[in-house]
Design an enzyme around this catalytic site. Structure first.
Site, PDB file in Angstrom:
ATOM      1  NE  ARG A  48      69.963  52.526  45.100  1.00  0.00           N
ATOM      2  CZ  ARG A  48      68.239  52.379  45.365  1.00  0.00           C
ATOM      3  NH1 ARG A  48      68.116  53.224  46.061  1.00  0.00           N
ATOM      4  NH2 ARG A  48      67.803  50.733  44.803  1.00  0.00           N
ATOM      5  CE  LYS A 106      49.899  48.794  43.840  1.00  0.00           C
ATOM      6  NZ  LYS A 106      51.081  48.528  42.689  1.00  0.00           N
ATOM      7  N   GLY A 188      59.594  36.979  51.938  1.00  0.00           N
ATOM      8  CA  GLY A 188      59.247  38.323  50.508  1.00  0.00           C
ATOM      9  C   GLY A 188      57.845  38.724  49.659  1.00  0.00           C
ATOM     10  CD  GLU A 191      57.791  45.536  49.747  1.00  0.00           C
ATOM     11  OE1 GLU A 191      59.082  45.727  49.657  1.00  0.00           O
ATOM     12  OE2 GLU A 191      57.439  45.503  48.420  1.00  0.00           O
ATOM     13  CE  LYS A 206      47.363  45.583  42.207  1.00  0.00           C
ATOM     14  NZ  LYS A 206      48.095  44.955  43.274  1.00  0.00           N
TER      15      LYS A 206
END
Length: 429
Positions: A48, A106, A188, A191, A206
């Protein structure tokens, strides 16, 4: 000091990318001194372009990432867009056009790390990815450089901050899973779609990277056993506390007892409160490494977030730029050991099994017989019950996953067993 700057292309300018750009700008003089030449942000590829990005010259912003990495004058490409494509093609193209690469990806490295290393070697370029595993925590470089003369036997860690925050809340406040997840989302840490975290996909990627580096063998994401933590309950935490344990979602990579194979797995597990990982709270990460010569080492810190992850990216960027100036490359893939990855059924550990059973004489003897028939030794048993129903908690000595699975299947067939309330591995002892 060389005056001509090394040119850096940035792919992605989200939470991490914007911090990388900020640090490159605000710490430009220090970075130049550490590298031996100034570095210049030569382009920023985004989706964007109309979005205002504070501190970034709008003339550097482009939506054509392919053209940016093909320029030919780019020394280092920093990839922080994530995902498999277009990241894989862009990294490959960067190598082909003369750039080294620093990545935080990852998922891509766990899936195609060997192929990317091969392309980097073919073009005599660097591929660094400290930020792909544990944010700001220095982990990959210690494993592949500081411990290069040692033999690593086990890597045990909390490598996802979201899941650790949720489990820590369940442990410390008695909250249920959904309540703790809602709080993590509001703050936060989680997600809107937390699947990658709570189902262990993030940690599994990982684990694949860590196992490959630690054991000098190729371990792909598909080789990692994965089990999420959405079924962990308050009752599980109560049982853990009765054992002097807590519950963590762990990434575990280890050599088999005979040294002829390795295993890599991610799952919730009870861990003694005396183990250093038990005290890792909130959204922090920690990784516990066990090796022959150095013994036990622990790496601890923030495992995610814009600034911490950018710190790891910049550390790699400095190293790659130094290599660029000296005409050298750093460590590449080390897979000489080529150890096979054993299936989960071969993994040996302790288990905590909670059964709902009929409250009548002989039940414990029946259950104990099933364990004995499958070669699983019992460590402790605790039984409580009333009104014809009871709960039976069995903690085993070390047993293979395959033998435990056979035991549980046989237990379900007993008329006196109403159901298997939970099964959890016990690690860290």
């Amino acid at each position: 000091m060389r005056t001509r700057p090394l040119k850096v292309a940035l792919l992605g300018c989200g939470v991490v990318g914007s911090e990388v750009a900020r640090i490159m700008t605000t710490h430009a003089d220090d970075l130049a001194q550490r590298i031996g030449a100034p570095i210049e942000l030569a382009g920023v590829a985004v989706r964007r372009p109309s979005k205002v990005r504070e501190g970034i010259d709008p003339s550097l912003v482009t939506t054509d990432a392919t053209a940016l990495v093909k320029r030919g004058d780019i020394d280092v490409v920093v990839e922080v867009i994530g995902g498999i494509e277009p990241a894989r093609t862009l990294i490959t193209t960067a190598f082909e056009h003369g750039a080294s690469v620093v990545s935080a990806n990852k998922a891509l490295l766990a899936q195609d790390g060997a192929a990317l290393h091969a392309i980097a070697d073919q073009h005599d370029k660097d591929l660094y990815y400290e930020a792909a595993v544990a944010g700001a925590i220095p982990l990959i470089r210690p494993l592949r450089e500081s411990l290069a003369g040692d033999k690593v036997n086990r890597v045990l860690g909390i490598v996802n901050g979201t899941t650790n925050f949720i489990l820590d809340k369940m442990d410390s406040t008695g909250a249920g899973y959904q309540e703790a997840l809602d709080e993590a989302t509001a703050l936060g840490y989680a997600e809107a779609d937390p699947t990658a975290d709570v189902e262990g996909f993030d940690a599994a990627a990982k684990a694949a990277i860590l196992a490959g580096i630690a054991f000098h063998s190729r371990v792909r994401l598909d080789d990692v056993y994965r089990e999420g933590m959405t079924e962990v309950t308050a009752a599980d935490f109560a049982s853990a506390k009765n054992m002097g344990c807590t519950i963590k979602l762990l990434a575990i990579c280890e050599r088999a007892g005979d040294g002829g194979s390795v295993t890599a797995r991610v799952h919730p597990a009870m861990i003694p409160l005396t183990h250093p990982l038990a005290s890792v709270r909130g959204a922090y990460n920690a990784v516990f490494v066990e090796s022959d010569a150095s013994g036990q080492l622990m790496f601890y810190g923030p495992g995610a977030g814009g600034a911490p992850t950018a710190s790891a990216v910049l550390g790699d960027l400095v190293a790659v730029c130094r290599n660029r100036l000296s005409g050298a490359t750093g460590p590449g893939e080390s897979a000489y050991a080529a150890l096979p990855v054993s299936p989960m059924g071969d993994v040996v550990t302790r288990y905590h099994i909670s059964l709902d059973v009929a409250d009548k004489p002989g039940v414990l003897a029946q259950v104990a017989t099933v364990f004995a028939e499958h070669g699983v030794s019992i460590d402790t048993v605790r039984q409580t019950g009333k009104d014809g129903e009871a709960s039976l908690v069995v903690v085993t000595h070390r047993a293979s996953d395959a033998s435990l699975s056979g035991t549980v299947e046989a237990l379900r067939k007993l008329d006196t067993v109403r159901g298997v309330a939970s099964i959890m591995r016990v690690e860290g002892e």
